[in-house]
Design a protein around this motif. Structure first.
Motif, short mmCIF file in Angstrom:
data_model
loop_
_atom_site.label_atom_id
_atom_site.label_comp_id
_atom_site.label_asym_id
_atom_site.label_seq_id
_atom_site.Cartn_x
_atom_site.Cartn_y
_atom_site.Cartn_z
N LEU A 5 -4.53 16.69 9.14
CA LEU A 5 -5.04 17.24 7.88
C LEU A 5 -5.60 18.65 8.04
CD1 LEU A 5 -6.81 14.00 6.67
CD2 LEU A 5 -4.95 15.15 5.46
N GLU A 6 -5.30 19.49 7.07
CA GLU A 6 -5.86 20.82 6.99
C GLU A 6 -6.87 20.89 5.85
OE1 GLU A 6 -2.73 23.66 6.66
OE2 GLU A 6 -1.78 23.08 8.58
N ASP A 7 -7.75 21.88 5.89
CA ASP A 7 -8.73 22.05 4.81
C ASP A 7 -8.00 22.21 3.48
OD1 ASP A 7 -10.62 21.98 6.80
OD2 ASP A 7 -11.01 24.15 6.78
N GLY A 8 -8.51 21.54 2.46
CA GLY A 8 -7.90 21.57 1.14
C GLY A 8 -6.92 20.45 0.88
N ASP A 9 -6.48 19.75 1.91
CA ASP A 9 -5.56 18.63 1.74
C ASP A 9 -6.24 17.50 0.98
OD1 ASP A 9 -3.60 19.97 3.10
OD2 ASP A 9 -3.65 18.70 4.89
N GLU A 10 -5.44 16.77 0.21
CA GLU A 10 -5.95 15.60 -0.49
C GLU A 10 -5.06 14.40 -0.17
OE1 GLU A 10 -7.76 14.88 -4.83
OE2 GLU A 10 -5.57 15.13 -4.88
N VAL A 11 -5.70 13.27 0.11
CA VAL A 11 -5.00 12.02 0.38
C VAL A 11 -5.39 11.00 -0.67
CG1 VAL A 11 -4.67 10.12 2.02
CG2 VAL A 11 -4.86 12.47 2.85
N VAL A 12 -4.38 10.30 -1.21
CA VAL A 12 -4.62 9.25 -2.19
C VAL A 12 -3.94 7.98 -1.70
CG1 VAL A 12 -4.36 8.50 -4.58
CG2 VAL A 12 -4.70 10.93 -4.07
N ILE A 13 -4.71 6.89 -1.61
CA ILE A 13 -4.18 5.59 -1.20
C ILE A 13 -4.26 4.65 -2.40
CG2 ILE A 13 -4.43 3.65 0.41
CD1 ILE A 13 -5.87 5.57 2.32
N THR A 14 -3.14 4.02 -2.72
CA THR A 14 -3.07 3.05 -3.81
C THR A 14 -2.44 1.77 -3.28
OG1 THR A 14 -0.92 3.94 -4.52
CG2 THR A 14 -2.89 4.84 -5.59
N ALA A 15 -2.49 0.71 -4.10
CA ALA A 15 -1.90 -0.56 -3.68
C ALA A 15 -1.63 -1.43 -4.90
CB ALA A 15 -2.82 -1.30 -2.71
N THR A 16 -0.63 -2.31 -4.78
CA THR A 16 -0.33 -3.29 -5.82
C THR A 16 -0.16 -4.65 -5.18
OG1 THR A 16 2.07 -2.94 -5.70
CG2 THR A 16 0.82 -1.56 -7.25
N ALA A 17 -0.31 -5.69 -6.02
CA ALA A 17 -0.19 -7.07 -5.55
C ALA A 17 0.28 -7.93 -6.71
CB ALA A 17 -1.53 -7.58 -5.02
N PRO A 18 0.88 -9.09 -6.42
CA PRO A 18 1.24 -10.01 -7.51
C PRO A 18 -0.01 -10.50 -8.22
CG PRO A 18 2.33 -10.62 -5.45
CD PRO A 18 1.31 -9.59 -5.10
N GLY A 19 0.01 -10.48 -9.55
CA GLY A 19 -1.11 -10.98 -10.33
C GLY A 19 -0.94 -12.45 -10.67
N ILE A 27 0.85 -1.20 0.00
CA ILE A 27 0.00 0.00 0.00
C ILE A 27 0.88 1.25 0.00
CG2 ILE A 27 -1.75 1.27 1.32
CD1 ILE A 27 -2.72 -1.41 2.40
N SER A 28 0.41 2.30 -0.65
CA SER A 28 1.11 3.58 -0.66
C SER A 28 0.13 4.69 -0.28
CB SER A 28 1.71 3.89 -2.04
OG SER A 28 2.67 2.93 -2.40
N VAL A 29 0.59 5.62 0.55
CA VAL A 29 -0.23 6.76 0.97
C VAL A 29 0.46 8.05 0.51
CG1 VAL A 29 -1.25 7.99 2.92
CG2 VAL A 29 -1.05 5.49 2.99
N SER A 30 -0.25 8.85 -0.28
CA SER A 30 0.27 10.14 -0.73
C SER A 30 -0.57 11.26 -0.14
CB SER A 30 0.26 10.23 -2.26
OG SER A 30 1.17 9.31 -2.82
N TRP A 31 0.12 12.30 0.31
CA TRP A 31 -0.52 13.45 0.95
C TRP A 31 -0.14 14.68 0.15
CZ3 TRP A 31 0.63 14.58 6.87
CH2 TRP A 31 -0.20 15.63 7.31
N ASN A 32 -1.14 15.29 -0.49
CA ASN A 32 -0.90 16.45 -1.35
C ASN A 32 0.18 16.17 -2.39
OD1 ASN A 32 -2.86 17.82 0.05
ND2 ASN A 32 -1.44 19.04 1.27
N GLY A 33 0.13 14.96 -2.95
CA GLY A 33 1.06 14.59 -4.02
C GLY A 33 2.38 14.04 -3.57
N THR A 34 2.63 14.00 -2.26
CA THR A 34 3.91 13.49 -1.73
C THR A 34 3.69 12.13 -1.08
OG1 THR A 34 4.77 15.72 -1.33
CG2 THR A 34 5.78 13.92 -0.08
#
Length: 394
Positions: free
Chosen positions: A359-373, A281-288
């Motif tokens: 988190l502050e107002d306007g912040d964006e969080v994106v969670i992604t993930a990968t796994a063996p297929g 899993i990966s967590v990005s906060w405001n693009g970081t």
């Protein structure tokens, strides 16, 4: 008829084929339909497979038909995408809106990461054992609020509630410690009757697939309210779920043994199959990128969670959702919540030139993930994205 060429490194190739519900963007003709994603296009399954169960704004009718039908449909779908697909069934992803893919009747959130539970124990009970006595005996969980589960991309309104100040006074207002929890959710396809239970070995007969989850948390509201009955307003305002559900059959190559469990679980929690999952899993906060939690470290498996959820005879239904709780690892860079990453706010995180904790107002969080297929590739689970809006003013 159309042939869809998908790059070999696409996380949405023919080894994946997740399910979702899509509708044309406003102004276009057509209603919501069950779709699969292949590269950067979606395929309308009601047309491609000529199946009326898919001519719905929900996966529930398909899920209720059971594991044999799920497998047969996947085989048909694999054969279809290897050949030509009717033109009318193929749409660019960018021209479609993704909707919540299931009608969620019940939602349960667990606390299955030993690293997350240990970290919070150290934060909240620094002079005591970090794990409470029951933690290694059962998958700890609580019932959440199904009506506030929203699809990825939905903005999240900052919640308001009671908070205890540093001076010990109690006030009311917007949460000052708004947080995320990176989790993996499990979607029940075939339910169980009231008064019965589901054994660990029956997990794959009942659970259709997985989806990433972000269980938004107001830590200051939670800290004041949670004793003695647990989370309430601090958790119930919003939970985000990915738009795409990855079927268990796409994760066969990701299955791994659990870490050692001590003491040995009671008989109803002992596993007959390996249902640990090697998901990164990966967590990005405001693009970081700020965190990379490893799901492989989870102490309790989803089969054990479901067995515990139903062992008292609690019923389950098609479309029910339960989630793993925050996924964290032993390294500071693997913590799946900001309360852990900032160590309760005492160790700010460097973010785009700023020092941040919650988190502050306007912040964006994106969670992604990968796994063996299953075909040796690497698949990518559907993302969970959310942006924080200011609290409502009255």
């Amino acid at each position: 008829m159309a042939r869809i060429d998908v790059p070999e490194d696409s996380p949405f190739g023919p080894d994946h084929l997740p399910y979702g519900v899509c509708a044309p963007r406003a102004g276009e003709r057509g209603g919501a339909r069950v779709c699969t994603r292949l590269g950067d296009v979606v395929v309308d399954l009601s047309l491609a497979l000529d199946d009326p169960d898919f001519a719905n704004a929900s996966l529930d009718a398909f899920l209720a038909r059971g594991v044999r039908h799920w497998r047969d449909t996947r085989d048909r779908l694999r054969a279809l995408v290897d050949g030509a697909i009717p033109d009318a069934a193929v749409h660019p992803l960018a021209e479609m809106d993704s909707l919540l893919p299931i009608r969620i009747g019940d939602y349960v959130d667990f606390y299955a990461s030993i690293d997350h539970a240990t970290n919070l124990g150290l934060l909240f009970r620094p002079d005591s054992e970090p794990l409470l006595p029951n933690w290694r005996y059962l998958p700890v969980g609580y019932h959440g609020r199904a009506g506030t589960v929203v699809v990825s991309g939905t903005d999240i309104r900052r919640p308001r509630g009671q908070r205890r100040t540093d001076s010990g006074a109690v006030d009311f207002g917007p949460s000052r410690r708004l947080d995320i929890e990176a989790e993996l959710g499990f979607v029940i396809g075939v339910g169980s009757a009231l008064g019965t239970s589901i054994a660990t070995g029956e997990f794959a007969d009942h659970v259709f697939g997985v989806a990433l989850v972000d269980d938004w948390s107001a830590r200051d509201i939670q800290a004041w309210e949670y004793q003695p009955l647990g989370p309430f307003l601090g958790k119930s305002f919003a939970t985000s779920m990915a738009a795409w559900i990855t079927p268990l059959s796409a994760l066969e190559s990701a299955r791994i043994p659990l870490p050692d469990q001590h003491p040995e679980p009671l008989p109803y929690l002992r596993e007959t199959e390996n249902w640990g999952l090697d998901i990164a899993i990966s967590v990005s906060w405001n693009g970081t990128l700020v965190s990379t939690p490893p799901y492989a470290r989870m102490y309790w498996s989803p089969a054990q969670m479901l067995a515990h959820l139903t062992v008292n005879g609690a019923a389950t239904r098609t479309g029910d959702l339960y989630a793993s709780g925050t996924v964290s690892g032993p390294d500071p860079s693997e913590r799946g919540s900001f309360i852990e990453l900032s160590w309760g706010g005492s160790a700010p995180i460097a973010l785009n030139g700023e020092q941040r904790t919650f988190l502050e107002d306007g912040d964006e969080v994106v969670i992604t993930a990968t796994a063996p297929g299953t075909g040796g590739s690497r698949i990518g689970l559907g993302e969970v994205r959310g942006r924080v809006l200011p609290a409502h003013e009255r």
